[in-house]
Design a protein around this motif. Sequence first.
Motif, PDB file in Angstrom:
ATOM      1  N   ARG A  91       0.865  -1.173   0.000  1.00  0.00           N
ATOM      2  CA  ARG A  91       0.000   0.000   0.000  1.00  0.00           C
ATOM      3  C   ARG A  91       0.903   1.224   0.000  1.00  0.00           C
ATOM      4  NH1 ARG A  91      -5.136  -1.061   0.657  1.00  0.00           N
ATOM      5  NH2 ARG A  91      -5.721  -3.091   1.467  1.00  0.00           N
ATOM      6  N   LYS A  93       1.370   5.666   0.319  1.00  0.00           N
ATOM      7  CA  LYS A  93       0.835   6.927   0.813  1.00  0.00           C
ATOM      8  C   LYS A  93       1.556   8.047   0.077  1.00  0.00           C
ATOM      9  CE  LYS A  93       4.120   6.808   4.624  1.00  0.00           C
ATOM     10  NZ  LYS A  93       4.312   6.665   6.072  1.00  0.00           N
ATOM     11  N   CYS A 106       6.162   3.943   0.039  1.00  0.00           N
ATOM     12  CA  CYS A 106       5.737   2.604   0.437  1.00  0.00           C
ATOM     13  C   CYS A 106       5.377   2.612   1.926  1.00  0.00           C
ATOM     14  CB  CYS A 106       6.866   1.614   0.163  1.00  0.00           C
ATOM     15  SG  CYS A 106       6.592  -0.010   0.890  1.00  0.00           S
ATOM     16  N   ARG A 107       4.198   2.082   2.278  1.00  0.00           N
ATOM     17  CA  ARG A 107       3.776   2.068   3.674  1.00  0.00           C
ATOM     18  C   ARG A 107       4.561   1.038   4.483  1.00  0.00           C
ATOM     19  NH1 ARG A 107      -0.993   4.632   5.391  1.00  0.00           N
ATOM     20  NH2 ARG A 107      -2.250   5.457   3.696  1.00  0.00           N
ATOM     21  N   LYS A 108       5.174   0.115   3.795  1.00  0.00           N
ATOM     22  CA  LYS A 108       5.899  -0.957   4.482  1.00  0.00           C
ATOM     23  C   LYS A 108       7.307  -0.524   4.878  1.00  0.00           C
ATOM     24  CE  LYS A 108       4.999  -5.826   3.695  1.00  0.00           C
ATOM     25  NZ  LYS A 108       4.871  -6.825   2.628  1.00  0.00           N
ATOM     26  N   ASN A 110       8.618   2.576   4.008  1.00  0.00           N
ATOM     27  CA  ASN A 110       8.687   4.027   4.060  1.00  0.00           C
ATOM     28  C   ASN A 110       9.676   4.640   3.075  1.00  0.00           C
ATOM     29  OD1 ASN A 110       6.701   4.967   5.875  1.00  0.00           O
ATOM     30  ND2 ASN A 110       7.860   4.038   7.544  1.00  0.00           N
TER      31      ASN A 110
END
Length: 115
Positions: A91, A93, A106-108, A110
């Motif tokens: 996911r 942001k 990347c939300r994982k 960053n």
Amino acid sequence: MLWEMHYMNKAKCRLKKDDKVKVISGKEKGKIGKVLKIYHKKNRILIENINKVKKHEKPTDKSAGGIVDKEAPVHWSNVMLMCSKCFAPVRIKFQYQDDNKKVRVCRKCNDFIDS
Ligand SMILES: [Zn+2]
């Protein structure tokens, strides 16, 4: 009507051309491909070697025509963006850089998706 438009905006496609995506549902589930084209109004994307269908083409000067395999666009909600660092669909942001440039993160891990 206004609400509908707002909703549509919120559900905007976050993918870009040349993105690497993984199909997460449908008959092509699990496959990875490169985004070739985005149809914003239809919320669909065309992915290299994904969702190939047989199409009849009329003969032209350049080709003999007949039945050819062509990619058909898939709804963007059926795919997820691949993070090149996580080697996984992730996911994302949005983040604003100093120069006000919007970048995808990347939300994982960053890390930036866009370079
Ligand atoms: Zn990542």
